[in-house]
Scaffold this motif. Structure first.
Motif, PDB file in Angstrom:
ATOM      1  N   ARG A 183       0.830  -1.196   0.000  1.00 38.14           N
ATOM      2  CA  ARG A 183       0.000   0.000   0.000  1.00 38.14           C
ATOM      3  C   ARG A 183       0.868   1.251   0.000  1.00 38.14           C
ATOM      4  O   ARG A 183       1.852   1.340   0.728  1.00 38.14           O
ATOM      5  CB  ARG A 183      -0.919   0.022   1.223  1.00 38.14           C
ATOM      6  N   SER A 185       0.535   5.110   0.879  1.00 38.43           N
ATOM      7  CA  SER A 185      -0.333   6.042   1.597  1.00 38.43           C
ATOM      8  C   SER A 185       0.288   7.427   1.613  1.00 38.43           C
ATOM      9  O   SER A 185       1.461   7.577   1.973  1.00 38.43           O
ATOM     10  CB  SER A 185      -0.559   5.562   3.035  1.00 38.43           C
ATOM     11  N   GLY A 187      -0.765  11.525   2.835  1.00 32.37           N
ATOM     12  CA  GLY A 187      -1.729  12.422   3.462  1.00 32.37           C
ATOM     13  C   GLY A 187      -1.879  13.718   2.688  1.00 32.37           C
ATOM     14  O   GLY A 187      -0.883  14.399   2.394  1.00 32.37           O
ATOM     15  N   PRO A 219      -8.496   2.083  -4.808  1.00 34.58           N
ATOM     16  CA  PRO A 219      -8.021   3.272  -4.091  1.00 34.58           C
ATOM     17  C   PRO A 219      -9.092   3.831  -3.154  1.00 34.58           C
ATOM     18  O   PRO A 219     -10.290   3.793  -3.453  1.00 34.58           O
ATOM     19  CB  PRO A 219      -7.704   4.258  -5.223  1.00 34.58           C
ATOM     20  N   THR A 220      -8.648   4.349  -2.027  1.00 33.67           N
ATOM     21  CA  THR A 220      -9.545   4.955  -1.042  1.00 33.67           C
ATOM     22  C   THR A 220      -8.911   6.245  -0.531  1.00 33.67           C
ATOM     23  O   THR A 220      -7.718   6.483  -0.717  1.00 33.67           O
ATOM     24  CB  THR A 220      -9.810   4.017   0.148  1.00 33.67           C
ATOM     25  N   ALA A 221      -9.717   7.070   0.163  1.00 30.40           N
ATOM     26  CA  ALA A 221      -9.210   8.331   0.715  1.00 30.40           C
ATOM     27  C   ALA A 221     -10.026   8.714   1.942  1.00 30.40           C
ATOM     28  O   ALA A 221     -10.789   9.688   1.919  1.00 30.40           O
ATOM     29  CB  ALA A 221      -9.239   9.436  -0.335  1.00 30.40           C
ATOM     30  N   THR A 224      -8.437  11.062   8.009  1.00 30.79           N
ATOM     31  CA  THR A 224      -7.669  10.456   9.096  1.00 30.79           C
ATOM     32  C   THR A 224      -7.282  11.435  10.191  1.00 30.79           C
ATOM     33  O   THR A 224      -6.839  11.007  11.257  1.00 30.79           O
ATOM     34  CB  THR A 224      -6.376   9.819   8.543  1.00 30.79           C
ATOM     35  N   SER A 234      -6.231  10.568   3.806  1.00 38.41           N
ATOM     36  CA  SER A 234      -5.140   9.650   3.482  1.00 38.41           C
ATOM     37  C   SER A 234      -5.451   8.958   2.160  1.00 38.41           C
ATOM     38  O   SER A 234      -6.311   8.076   2.082  1.00 38.41           O
ATOM     39  CB  SER A 234      -4.968   8.605   4.599  1.00 38.41           C
ATOM     40  N   GLY A 235      -4.723   9.371   1.116  1.00 34.59           N
ATOM     41  CA  GLY A 235      -4.888   8.709  -0.172  1.00 34.59           C
ATOM     42  C   GLY A 235      -4.163   7.373  -0.162  1.00 34.59           C
ATOM     43  O   GLY A 235      -2.963   7.317   0.084  1.00 34.59           O
ATOM     44  N   ARG A 236      -4.908   6.288  -0.445  1.00 36.51           N
ATOM     45  CA  ARG A 236      -4.342   4.942  -0.343  1.00 36.51           C
ATOM     46  C   ARG A 236      -4.542   4.182  -1.651  1.00 36.51           C
ATOM     47  O   ARG A 236      -5.670   3.981  -2.103  1.00 36.51           O
ATOM     48  CB  ARG A 236      -4.995   4.180   0.808  1.00 36.51           C
ATOM     49  N   TRP A 238      -2.771   0.722  -4.039  1.00 32.56           N
ATOM     50  CA  TRP A 238      -2.038  -0.526  -3.872  1.00 32.56           C
ATOM     51  C   TRP A 238      -1.269  -0.856  -5.145  1.00 32.56           C
ATOM     52  O   TRP A 238      -1.756  -0.623  -6.253  1.00 32.56           O
ATOM     53  CB  TRP A 238      -2.995  -1.672  -3.538  1.00 32.56           C
ATOM     54  N   ARG A 250       4.575   6.762  -5.747  1.00 33.02           N
ATOM     55  CA  ARG A 250       4.216   7.752  -4.735  1.00 33.02           C
ATOM     56  C   ARG A 250       4.446   9.165  -5.249  1.00 33.02           C
ATOM     57  O   ARG A 250       3.619  10.068  -5.023  1.00 33.02           O
ATOM     58  CB  ARG A 250       5.033   7.519  -3.465  1.00 33.02           C
TER      59      ARG A 250
END
Length: 293
Positions: A183, A185, A187, A219-221, A224, A234-236, A238, A250
């Motif tokens: 992952r 991640s 911010g 992807p999720t955000a 946080t 938090s942009g996540r 994989w 990144r």
């Protein structure tokens, strides 16, 4: 006159028996040593090699174990041959000397021995392998070579690091590419007046556009943190670490989101401090001049 009968000064007969005894002892020692050493080396090394191969040990450890078995076999053959040949006293003295020497060497080379033992465990347990990106004790690098005493790594600035194996064995080592998914991640802060849903959609959309980003997990955000100056999402995303570079992905992610926020008018505030209250200014020079008059 009486003639005195004198014995010869040198009588070869008196030396024959001890000489035969000595030769017999030496021959017996050589024969017994050769038989024990050759038979022991043949059977023990084959047994050790097959056992370790059956259990899946590394080739380096198998070679080391075979070499150690040969040495032990030789020492054992010398001890047994000396005992059979009657060299018990010499053998006892040799054992005492060897024990004292081993103790002295052990104290002098304890760090070397610790690194050697740690290298054996690293090779066998495989917490990392050649080509892996690892982090330990505030350091990081890509493993290039694993030896019994040291491990050699390259930093991302292309510097070569040689690390004693005991340092790696006693540290918490992070293997960044051990799993098939990693992952990434990052911010991203937005202003308290900005739309969280809009920012989340922008982060997810830009993350999904980057090459190498996996669709599963998607992807999720999530939010946080509610910081002093920003709402942090938090942009996540994989990636497969074997296929994509963590650092490159990144960097692309950060740049893409920053440009998207600028295009949509989303603020990315930086920490600031607001002072409140009043400040009274007094002209000290003027006051002193008036007092002097």
């Amino acid at each position: 006159m009486m003639l005195l009968q004198q014995e010869p000064l040198f009588d070869p007969q008196q030396y024959i028996s001890p000489l035969v005894s000595a030769v017999t002892t030496v021959v017996l020692f050589i024969v017994v040593f050769a038989v024990i050493y050759l038979l022991g080396k043949y059977f023990l090394t084959r047994a050790v090699e097959r056992t370790l191969e059956h259990r899946g040990f590394d080739e380096t450890l198998i070679s080391l174990a075979v070499s150690t078995t040969v040495v032990i076999t030789g020492v054992g053959a010398v001890a047994l041959a000396a005992t059979v040949a009657g060299f018990g006293v010499v053998l006892a003295a040799f054992a005492t000397l060897a024990g004292a020497l081993a103790l002295a060497v052990g104290f002098a080379a304890q760090d070397l021995i610790a690194n050697f033992v740690a290298g054996v465990f690293i090779i066998q347990d495989e917490p990392f392998s050649v080509g892996d990106w690892i982090e330990w004790s505030g350091n990081s690098g890509v493993v290039r070579e694993i030896q019994l005493r040291v491990t050699k790594l390259d930093t991302f600035d292309n510097e070569r690091i040689t690390v004693p194996n005991s340092d790696l064995a006693n540290a918490a080592v992070i293997n960044n590419v051990a799993n098939d998914r990693r992952r990434v991640s990052v911010g991203f802060g937005i202003g308290y007046e900005d739309d969280i849903a809009q920012a989340r959609d922008a982060i997810i959309d830009e993350g999904s556009r980057i090459g190498g980003v996996l669709d599963d997990p998607e992807p999720t955000a999530p939010v946080t943190e509610l910081g002093d100056s920003a709402v942090v999402l938090s942009g996540r995303i994989w990636i497969d670490p074997d296929e994509s570079s963590y650092g490159a992905v990144r960097a692309q992610f950060v740049e893409a989101v920053k440009e998207r926020f600028d295009a949509e008018g989303l603020d990315m505030p930086y920490p600031n401090t607001e002072l409140s209250g009043g400040i009274e200014v007094t002209n000290v020079g003027a006051g002193e001049e008036a007092t002097g008059d």
